[in-house]
Write a protein that holds these residues in place. Structure first.
Motif, PDB file in Angstrom:
ATOM      1  N   LEU A 240       0.944  -1.095  -0.392  1.00 46.79           N
ATOM      2  CA  LEU A 240       0.139  -0.016   0.065  1.00 46.79           C
ATOM      3  C   LEU A 240       0.937   1.481   0.123  1.00 46.79           C
ATOM      4  O   LEU A 240       1.943   1.026   0.387  1.00 46.79           O
TER       5      LEU A 240
ATOM      6  N   LEU B 104      -4.795   6.394   3.336  1.00 52.54           N
ATOM      7  CA  LEU B 104      -5.506   5.254   4.026  1.00 52.54           C
ATOM      8  C   LEU B 104      -6.185   4.796   5.036  1.00 52.54           C
ATOM      9  O   LEU B 104      -6.340   4.337   5.007  1.00 52.54           O
TER      10      LEU B 104
ATOM     11  N   HIS C 243      -9.174   4.664   3.043  1.00 50.66           N
ATOM     12  CA  HIS C 243      -9.014   3.257   1.697  1.00 50.66           C
ATOM     13  C   HIS C 243      -9.445   1.876   3.033  1.00 50.66           C
ATOM     14  O   HIS C 243      -9.835   1.137   1.918  1.00 50.66           O
ATOM     15  N   HIS C 244      -8.573   2.181   3.007  1.00 47.54           N
ATOM     16  CA  HIS C 244      -7.455   0.583   3.709  1.00 47.54           C
ATOM     17  C   HIS C 244      -7.335   0.609   4.752  1.00 47.54           C
ATOM     18  O   HIS C 244      -7.074   0.131   5.565  1.00 47.54           O
ATOM     19  N   ARG C 245      -8.196   0.781   5.933  1.00 52.24           N
ATOM     20  CA  ARG C 245      -8.216   0.310   7.635  1.00 52.24           C
ATOM     21  C   ARG C 245      -8.516  -0.755   7.659  1.00 52.24           C
ATOM     22  O   ARG C 245      -7.392  -1.675   8.558  1.00 52.24           O
TER      23      ARG C 245
ATOM     24  N   ARG D 188      -7.638  -3.047   6.117  1.00 54.93           N
ATOM     25  CA  ARG D 188      -6.547  -3.542   5.626  1.00 54.93           C
ATOM     26  C   ARG D 188      -5.113  -3.793   6.453  1.00 54.93           C
ATOM     27  O   ARG D 188      -4.277  -4.497   7.164  1.00 54.93           O
TER      28      ARG D 188
ATOM     29  N   GLN E 157     -16.899  -2.169   4.498  1.00 52.04           N
ATOM     30  CA  GLN E 157     -16.329  -1.679   4.168  1.00 52.04           C
ATOM     31  C   GLN E 157     -15.655  -3.654   4.084  1.00 52.04           C
ATOM     32  O   GLN E 157     -13.664  -3.532   3.643  1.00 52.04           O
TER      33      GLN E 157
ATOM     34  N   ILE F 112     -12.225  -4.576   0.187  1.00 54.99           N
ATOM     35  CA  ILE F 112     -10.007  -4.851   0.577  1.00 54.99           C
ATOM     36  C   ILE F 112      -9.656  -6.426   0.972  1.00 54.99           C
ATOM     37  O   ILE F 112     -10.057  -6.526   1.973  1.00 54.99           O
TER      38      ILE F 112
END
Length: 547
Positions: free
Chosen positions: A228, A235, A238-240, A242, A259, A263
């Motif tokens: 990432l 981050l 959009h990618h918490r 992950r 959510q 991911i």
């Protein structure tokens, strides 16, 4: 059409494998850092972030050997082959263990060492010493010897020695790992100010903390690859989930379910359960395997503390009792400890807190027998430990060092793990380990995620992996007292939860635990007691609140 600026740091297709390793630690890393940028590298223990820092600062493969592939350029130099003096005039670097960075006697001498080697005029060196001892709160100890300092004081000294070189690029691997909360804030202000003056900054961390939100860009590593990349805000937005799966963020149990599908793991076999569910499941598995080897335990005591549990009452003979303890180092201006009194009881977990230099490490070394205590000050089983040999004082204490590299005694992870068992059973090097002990050691390494690394050197592990191995080595043998010095320092959440499990299991079996920490929130629960030192004096003895 404007030309694109040439990056100050350039990595292209970089891979690296340590000597005698079957697999590379870094694979196909391509990364550009512009002059004046602040890049943060985040990855769980073993992800390769420290190796990446050492590639960029030229230590690898120059010092530790191994094989590097790909191209690395720092301001048009290859750090792996550039002359050290030329490299030092452009770049400063600080690793996780400050002791590995310190080379001379006193704080002042250490700060002067680098500029002296670059032939900086004496008057300018003196100015830089004054500047950085003041900026990093080292003025009161500028003439003290390095070996007498606390871990945080050594960390600040190592940073001052790097800053005194006035580098254009700073590479800092867990720079606040040994610092108290106030020290972390001071450090953040210093590197922020330095960055605003035009410096290029690269920091590395195992966890997402407040420092990350200050940087320009974040790179996430796992298994030696960049998975990432983006701004901190991007981050988190959009990618918490992950980041939670990679143990970089703590789990958000209330995170919205919609959510989850956004991911998916790209290149590792991660399961999609929440981190907390994984923790409880794996901890229970280890509990069952240990019980099958003959060590019964109450599994309900081994999970996270929840609700408002009652503060436990303690009674009976203490495991250790400290009576009016005062201790001074030979050349110190004031006592390291003064009139300290408390007791630790079986089945009790106690946190030892205080700012850097408050006396925490001195106290733990006296309790463990590594330092000779004054007479009639520390009692174990009613006996004055000052009248015992160092072997007798240390025999029934499990001690996990602040920097695990200082305690390794074997060449491989497996031999390190079973070293204490072999010594306990008086086994010779060629003697076979009994099946019961071998299975228990394998179970512990599997729980720590280290069984596949059993033939590797302990020095090759990541920071959190080293902490888990050091803890496993001590907890394998039941002891009445365990002391852990900053076990959560520079550790990801995988490491922290497994350390918590091992601690709670030992407490449930009747051991007393003393945990030195600058982060009491990681270990706090209603039944956990907290001691606080200030300038060598015990100023607080209370029970901590639930986290």
């Amino acid at each position: 059409m404007p030309t694109k600026p040439i990056p100050f740091v350039q990595l292209s297709g970089v891979s690296y494998a340590y000597e005698d390793s079957d697999s590379p630690t870094l694979e196909q890393i391509s990364l550009d850092v512009q002059a004046g940028e602040w890049l943060t590298i985040i990855g769980a223990s073993g992800s390769g972030k420290s190796t990446l820092c050492r590639i960029m600062n030229g230590q690898l493969p120059r010092i530790a050997g191994g094989q590097r592939k790909g191209n690395v350029r720092i301001d048009d130099m290859d750090p792996g082959s550039a002359e050290p003096g030329l490299l030092a005039s452009h770049m400063g670097s600080l690793g996780q263990d400050p002791d590995a960075e310190l080379v001379v006697g006193t704080v002042e001498d250490e700060i002067a060492f680098g500029p002296e080697n670059l032939r900086i005029p004496a008057e300018e060196i003196g100015r830089r010493i004054d500047q950085w001892t003041e900026a990093l709160n080292l003025q009161p100890i500028r003439h003290e010897y390095i070996h007498q300092l606390s871990g945080g004081q050594r960390q600040r000294t190592a940073l001052a020695s790097v800053m005194s070189l006035q580098p254009q690029l700073l590479i800092l691997d867990e720079p606040a790992a040994s610092l108290d909360p106030a020290g972390k804030q001071d450090l953040l202000h210093i590197i922020e100010h330095w960055h605003r003056t035009g410096g290029t900054l690269i920091t590395a961390s195992a966890r997402w903390d407040e420092t990350v939100m200050k940087c320009s860009r974040v790179v996430i590593l796992t298994k030696g690859r960049i998975v990432l990349e983006g701004t901190p805000a991007e981050l988190l937005l959009h990618h918490r989930e992950r980041l939670e799966q990679l143990y970089i963020l703590p789990p958000d149990i209330n995170q919205a379910a919609d959510q989850k599908a956004a991911i998916q793991p790209a290149d590792e076999h991660a399961n999609t359960d929440t981190y907390a569910d994984t923790y409880v499941h794996e901890a229970t598995d280890l509990s069952a395997s240990i019980a099958s080897a003959g060590m019964q335990e109450d599994k309900s005591e081994l999970r996270r503390s929840e609700g408002n549990a009652a503060v436990p009452s303690v009674s009976g003979q203490p495991v250790v009792e400290v009576r009016d303890l005062t201790y001074s180092y030979s050349s110190a201006l004031r006592p390291a400890l003064a009139n300290v009194q408390f007791a630790l009881y079986p089945g009790e977990m106690v946190l030892l807190c205080g700012v850097n230099g408050s006396g925490k490490t001195t106290l733990t070394r006296l309790l463990s027998g590594l330092l000779q205590p004054p007479v009639q000050s520390i009692y174990r089983n009613g006996k004055d430990t000052a009248r015992q040999s160092i072997y007798d004082r240390a025999a029934d204490t499990g001690y996990v060092f602040q920097h695990p590299d200082h305690q390794w005694v074997a060449a491989t992870v497996w031999e390190e793990c079973v070293y204490g068992i072999r010594a306990h059973l008086n086994l010779r090097p060629r003697d076979r380990l009994p099946d019961l002990y071998e299975k228990e050691a394998e179970d512990m390494l599997r729980f720590a995620g280290l069984l596949e690394r059993r033939d590797d050197s302990p020095y090759s592990l990541g920071g959190g992996q080293k902490r888990l191995l050091a803890a496993v080595c001590q907890f394998l043998l039941p002891r009445p007292l365990y002391i852990l010095d900053e076990p959560g320092s520079a550790a990801d959440y995988f490491t922290i939860d497994r350390l918590l499990y091992l601690c709670r299991r030992a407490v449930s079996q009747g051991a007393a635990l003393l945990i030195v920490t600058h982060e009491p929130e990681l270990f706090a629960a209603p039944e956990v007691r907290k001691l606080t030192l200030e300038q060598g004096r015990l100023i607080e003895d209370t029970y901590s609140s639930s986290r």
